[in-house]
Design an enzyme around this catalytic site. Sequence first.
Site, PDB file in Angstrom:
ATOM      1  N   ARG A  41     -15.825   1.552  31.813  1.00 13.96           N
ATOM      2  CA  ARG A  41     -15.888   2.994  31.526  1.00 13.96           C
ATOM      3  C   ARG A  41     -14.494   3.600  31.373  1.00 13.96           C
ATOM      4  NH1 ARG A  41     -17.234   8.131  34.841  1.00 13.96           N
ATOM      5  NH2 ARG A  41     -18.365   9.443  33.354  1.00 13.96           N
ATOM      6  N   ILE A  67     -17.368  12.951  28.639  1.00 15.91           N
ATOM      7  CA  ILE A  67     -18.086  11.702  28.827  1.00 15.91           C
ATOM      8  C   ILE A  67     -19.121  11.984  29.902  1.00 15.91           C
ATOM      9  CG2 ILE A  67     -16.315  10.853  30.440  1.00 15.91           C
ATOM     10  CD1 ILE A  67     -17.086   8.008  29.624  1.00 15.91           C
ATOM     11  N   SER A  68     -20.376  11.671  29.630  1.00 13.73           N
ATOM     12  CA  SER A  68     -21.457  12.046  30.530  1.00 13.73           C
ATOM     13  C   SER A  68     -21.356  11.330  31.874  1.00 13.73           C
ATOM     14  CB  SER A  68     -22.813  11.713  29.895  1.00 13.73           C
ATOM     15  OG  SER A  68     -23.044  12.506  28.768  1.00 13.73           O
ATOM     16  N   GLN A  69     -21.937  11.943  32.870  1.00 11.72           N
ATOM     17  CA  GLN A  69     -22.061  11.342  34.186  1.00 11.72           C
ATOM     18  C   GLN A  69     -22.821  10.013  34.061  1.00 11.72           C
ATOM     19  OE1 GLN A  69     -24.307  13.876  36.750  1.00 11.72           O
ATOM     20  NE2 GLN A  69     -24.234  12.495  38.511  1.00 11.72           N
TER      21      GLN A  69
END
Length: 219
Positions: A41, A67-69
């Site tokens: 990530r 950037i999404s959880q």
Amino acid sequence: MKRLHEDTGEHHQLRRNLVDHLFKHGIEDRRVLNAIATIPRQYFMLPQDESVAYVDRAFPIGEGQTISQPYTVAYQSQLLDVEKGMKVLEIGTGSGYQAAVLAVMGADLYTIERQKKLFDRNRNFDYLRGFNNIHFYYGDGYEGLPADAPFDRILITAAAPQVPQPLVHQLARGGKLVLPLGEAPVQRMVRITKHHDDSITEETFDKFSFVPMLKGKQE
């Protein structure tokens, strides 16, 4: 071209810890967990945020986007129920992290980004270029990709006030569409299933908070 960060043994351990955390919070699809355990990530983060890449929260990536959880990515991916070889349309490439998760899960992924700078960044991102099953498009997500339809699965990564009917039309019979539905600040995650007689059923799940889905393209 986006540079790749290091991927060390410590990063691998942080990913294992993240997977354990997600499992404890209800993510049980082993295909999703294996993908998250695989993907670095930190590659998708701004350099100053690399040290917190495995904290379960969203982070800015520039161009007013995030950037999404990881939990949100995992939750949507689990609802989507992707099997290897399925043709999947993603609306909103964003950081590219969700696209990588779906690609590792074996999807034949078509992903649309409305912001030209993010589209160019992802199309030229070495890590993502390593996947031959990701196809990048610059366009309006509300319109989808009618020329490439139908799709077995469709994922929308921004909040739509109503279910976009052009995307429902592009869903294959037996297909599923997952999206956060509703206005700001909180939406419900919804899964639309198109049956073989073209009838539609709608399931409602947990609450989330997404940026709004916007029409058109942005240079």
